[in-house]
Design a protein around this motif. Structure first.
Motif, PDB file in Angstrom:
ATOM      1  N   ALA A 278       0.843  -1.206   0.000  1.00 46.62           N
ATOM      2  CA  ALA A 278       0.000   0.000   0.000  1.00 46.62           C
ATOM      3  C   ALA A 278       0.873   1.250   0.000  1.00 46.62           C
ATOM      4  CB  ALA A 278      -0.909   0.003   1.224  1.00 46.62           C
ATOM      5  N   PRO A 279       0.485   2.293  -0.741  1.00 46.63           N
ATOM      6  CA  PRO A 279       1.252   3.544  -0.723  1.00 46.63           C
ATOM      7  C   PRO A 279       1.362   4.093   0.696  1.00 46.63           C
ATOM      8  CG  PRO A 279      -0.364   3.553  -2.501  1.00 46.63           C
ATOM      9  CD  PRO A 279      -0.672   2.355  -1.656  1.00 46.63           C
ATOM     10  N   HIS A 280       2.508   4.682   1.019  1.00 39.17           N
ATOM     11  CA  HIS A 280       2.709   5.173   2.378  1.00 39.17           C
ATOM     12  C   HIS A 280       3.476   6.507   2.390  1.00 39.17           C
ATOM     13  CE1 HIS A 280       5.668   1.990   1.315  1.00 39.17           C
ATOM     14  NE2 HIS A 280       6.549   2.926   1.652  1.00 39.17           N
ATOM     15  N   PRO A 281       2.921   7.540   1.781  1.00 39.44           N
ATOM     16  CA  PRO A 281       3.562   8.852   1.858  1.00 39.44           C
ATOM     17  C   PRO A 281       3.623   9.381   3.285  1.00 39.44           C
ATOM     18  CG  PRO A 281       1.358   9.052   0.920  1.00 39.44           C
ATOM     19  CD  PRO A 281       1.671   7.601   0.984  1.00 39.44           C
ATOM     20  N   SER A 282       2.725   8.895   4.118  1.00 39.86           N
ATOM     21  CA  SER A 282       2.728   9.210   5.549  1.00 39.86           C
ATOM     22  C   SER A 282       2.085   8.035   6.273  1.00 39.86           C
ATOM     23  CB  SER A 282       1.939  10.485   5.841  1.00 39.86           C
ATOM     24  OG  SER A 282       0.554  10.275   5.606  1.00 39.86           O
ATOM     25  N   GLN A 284      -0.465   8.149   8.342  1.00 37.18           N
ATOM     26  CA  GLN A 284      -1.916   8.276   8.273  1.00 37.18           C
ATOM     27  C   GLN A 284      -2.436   7.848   6.910  1.00 37.18           C
ATOM     28  OE1 GLN A 284      -3.987   8.769  10.778  1.00 37.18           O
ATOM     29  NE2 GLN A 284      -5.685   8.420   9.359  1.00 37.18           N
ATOM     30  N   ALA A 285      -1.703   8.218   5.845  1.00 33.63           N
ATOM     31  CA  ALA A 285      -2.118   7.812   4.500  1.00 33.63           C
ATOM     32  C   ALA A 285      -2.071   6.291   4.364  1.00 33.63           C
ATOM     33  CB  ALA A 285      -1.221   8.469   3.459  1.00 33.63           C
ATOM     34  N   TYR A 286      -1.049   5.680   4.931  1.00 30.45           N
ATOM     35  CA  TYR A 286      -0.939   4.223   4.892  1.00 30.45           C
ATOM     36  C   TYR A 286      -2.129   3.579   5.599  1.00 30.45           C
ATOM     37  CZ  TYR A 286       0.744  -0.489   6.011  1.00 30.45           C
ATOM     38  OH  TYR A 286       0.859  -1.850   6.158  1.00 30.45           O
ATOM     39  N   ILE A 287      -2.456   4.055   6.781  1.00 30.65           N
ATOM     40  CA  ILE A 287      -3.571   3.499   7.552  1.00 30.65           C
ATOM     41  C   ILE A 287      -4.884   3.653   6.780  1.00 30.65           C
ATOM     42  CG2 ILE A 287      -4.968   3.863   9.634  1.00 30.65           C
ATOM     43  CD1 ILE A 287      -2.305   4.457  11.099  1.00 30.65           C
ATOM     44  N   GLU A 288      -5.077   4.800   6.147  1.00 31.79           N
ATOM     45  CA  GLU A 288      -6.290   5.018   5.350  1.00 31.79           C
ATOM     46  C   GLU A 288      -6.332   4.078   4.152  1.00 31.79           C
ATOM     47  OE1 GLU A 288      -6.180   9.151   4.416  1.00 31.79           O
ATOM     48  OE2 GLU A 288      -6.685   9.799   6.471  1.00 31.79           O
ATOM     49  N   ASN A 289      -5.190   3.853   3.505  1.00 33.61           N
ATOM     50  CA  ASN A 289      -5.147   2.947   2.367  1.00 33.61           C
ATOM     51  C   ASN A 289      -5.401   1.500   2.785  1.00 33.61           C
ATOM     52  OD1 ASN A 289      -4.628   4.908   0.409  1.00 33.61           O
ATOM     53  ND2 ASN A 289      -2.415   4.831   0.738  1.00 33.61           N
ATOM     54  N   VAL A 290      -4.893   1.119   3.940  1.00 35.84           N
ATOM     55  CA  VAL A 290      -5.159  -0.226   4.461  1.00 35.84           C
ATOM     56  C   VAL A 290      -6.658  -0.396   4.723  1.00 35.84           C
ATOM     57  CG1 VAL A 290      -4.829  -1.752   6.457  1.00 35.84           C
ATOM     58  CG2 VAL A 290      -2.858  -0.580   5.430  1.00 35.84           C
ATOM     59  N   LYS A 291      -7.273   0.597   5.325  1.00 39.38           N
ATOM     60  CA  LYS A 291      -8.711   0.546   5.604  1.00 39.38           C
ATOM     61  C   LYS A 291      -9.498   0.441   4.294  1.00 39.38           C
ATOM     62  CE  LYS A 291     -12.302   3.059   8.205  1.00 39.38           C
ATOM     63  NZ  LYS A 291     -13.281   3.269   7.128  1.00 39.38           N
ATOM     64  N   TRP A 292      -9.123   1.230   3.307  1.00 42.43           N
ATOM     65  CA  TRP A 292      -9.795   1.191   1.995  1.00 42.43           C
ATOM     66  C   TRP A 292      -9.654  -0.197   1.381  1.00 42.43           C
ATOM     67  CZ3 TRP A 292      -8.412   0.028  -2.982  1.00 42.43           C
ATOM     68  CH2 TRP A 292      -9.282   0.425  -3.994  1.00 42.43           C
ATOM     69  N   PHE A 293      -8.477  -0.772   1.450  1.00 40.23           N
ATOM     70  CA  PHE A 293      -8.243  -2.100   0.874  1.00 40.23           C
ATOM     71  C   PHE A 293      -9.134  -3.139   1.558  1.00 40.23           C
ATOM     72  CE2 PHE A 293      -6.050  -6.121   0.255  1.00 40.23           C
ATOM     73  CZ  PHE A 293      -5.693  -6.054  -1.075  1.00 40.23           C
ATOM     74  N   GLY A 294      -9.262  -3.027   2.870  1.00 39.91           N
ATOM     75  CA  GLY A 294     -10.114  -3.962   3.593  1.00 39.91           C
ATOM     76  C   GLY A 294     -11.572  -3.867   3.164  1.00 39.91           C
ATOM     77  N   GLU A 295     -12.044  -2.648   2.960  1.00 39.05           N
ATOM     78  CA  GLU A 295     -13.453  -2.434   2.608  1.00 39.05           C
ATOM     79  C   GLU A 295     -13.747  -2.728   1.155  1.00 39.05           C
ATOM     80  OE1 GLU A 295     -14.222   1.201   5.841  1.00 39.05           O
ATOM     81  OE2 GLU A 295     -13.875   1.652   3.725  1.00 39.05           O
ATOM     82  N   GLU A 296     -12.832  -2.325   0.255  1.00 38.37           N
ATOM     83  CA  GLU A 296     -13.107  -2.411  -1.189  1.00 38.37           C
ATOM     84  C   GLU A 296     -12.600  -3.673  -1.860  1.00 38.37           C
ATOM     85  OE1 GLU A 296     -15.000  -0.425  -2.898  1.00 38.37           O
ATOM     86  OE2 GLU A 296     -15.382   0.911  -1.218  1.00 38.37           O
ATOM     87  N   VAL A 297     -11.689  -4.387  -1.211  1.00 43.23           N
ATOM     88  CA  VAL A 297     -11.147  -5.614  -1.806  1.00 43.23           C
ATOM     89  C   VAL A 297     -11.448  -6.820  -0.916  1.00 43.23           C
ATOM     90  CG1 VAL A 297      -9.078  -6.800  -2.578  1.00 43.23           C
ATOM     91  CG2 VAL A 297      -9.337  -4.354  -3.042  1.00 43.23           C
TER      92      VAL A 297
END
Length: 301
Positions: A278-282, A284-297
């Protein structure tokens, strides 16, 4: 299908990733999202040229995964990959068994032969013997994990009646990295899983050569590995983990749909785990991307 996702503890941005609080928050996010495992890599002394060009930093994998284990209960702990030749096999067996015991049986030992000649030189290991050292290490580690006295003379050690402990009640599975014919054979005959990668133009020439180029090739190699296991009388689970070639932008349902299609394509040829970065520019961004992956995939699969 299960997913193992990179946890970016190697990123050295001050205060973002290399703190106890950072590891805790990222690990909890992964577990809450339904990600089955997280992975870290192994570079004790990488080439400075590689590191500052397109490489990446790495915290000691056993230390990093111990911190993850302390803040989770289900998330599996995955080295992707540990270079076997870098360490005396008894040291690897000890670290892996210790993590397996203290995590409640959550460790996956992803292992590889390695490719950085500069790193081998810095660690005092003969690069040209890495294949033989790899095979010897796997055999020795299993002997150590079996419990009891070990008598074995290796290429750089001589156990004349040693008894390694702790002895894990359940041995960590060993997944063999790499896409070369030697890696396929090693995975089939010595491992519990295979973890190849798709070749990409940004990789080194050696990695492009040993990488997988098509899903068809991947499937053919999985069949070959299963046939070798059957001929050798090897039973039990055999996992295959690889990343999808379909890229996510972590924003739209449309990209999630395409990604899910690619996951089904991989599953059809025998893949059991998909690796994700998952992209991790920060943080918080990483945590948000992980959450999105859990919900959408994950939730939709």
């Amino acid at each position: 299908m299960k997913f193992t996702m990179d946890i970016p503890v190697g990123v050295i941005t001050a205060g973002e990733f290399q703190t106890v609080e950072a590891v805790k928050s990222m690990a909890i996010a992964l577990e809450n999202a339904g990600v089955a495992a997280c992975y870290v890599t192994d570079h004790p002394a990488p080439s400075a040229e590689w590191l500052h060009a397109n490489g990446h930093d790495a915290i000691d994998p056993f230390v990093a995964l111990s911190a993850v284990a302390a803040h989770t209960t289900k998330l599996m702990l995955h080295t992707n990959i540990l270079v076997m030749a870098y360490r005396n096999p008894f040291l690897t067996a000890k670290a892996a068994a210790s993590l397996q015991v203290l995590s409640g049986g959550r460790f996956i030992l992803g292992a590889g032969a390695g490719y950085q000649t500069v790193e081998f030189a810095a660690l005092g290991v003969d690069f040209h013997k890495r294949g033989k050292l790899f095979d010897e290490a796997i055999d020795t580690i299993h002997m150590a994990w079996n419990g009891g006295v070990v008598v074995k003379e290796g290429m750089g050690f001589n156990a004349i009646g040693n008894e390694p402990r702790p002895v894990p009640q359940i041995k960590p599975p060993i997944w063999i990295g790499g896409g070369s014919p030697a890696a396929v054979k090693r995975a089939a005959l010595r491992g519990d899983g295979w973890s190849p990668f798709f070749a990409a133009p940004t990789m080194t020439a050696a990695n492009q050569e040993s990488g997988i180029h098509t899903v068809q090739q991947l499937g053919e190699n999985i069949v070959q590995a299963q046939e070798m296991r059957a001929e050798a009388g090897r039973a039990g689970p055999f996992d295959v983990a690889i990343g999808s070639r379909t890229k996510l932008d972590y924003k739209s349902r449309e990209t999630a749909d395409k990604y899910i299609e690619s996951v089904h394509e991989l599953a059809a040829v025998g893949v059991t785990w998909v690796m994700v970065e998952a992209p991790h520019p920060s943080r918080q961004a990483y945590i948000e991307n992980v959450k999105w992956f859990g919900e959408e995939v994950i939730a939709r699969l």
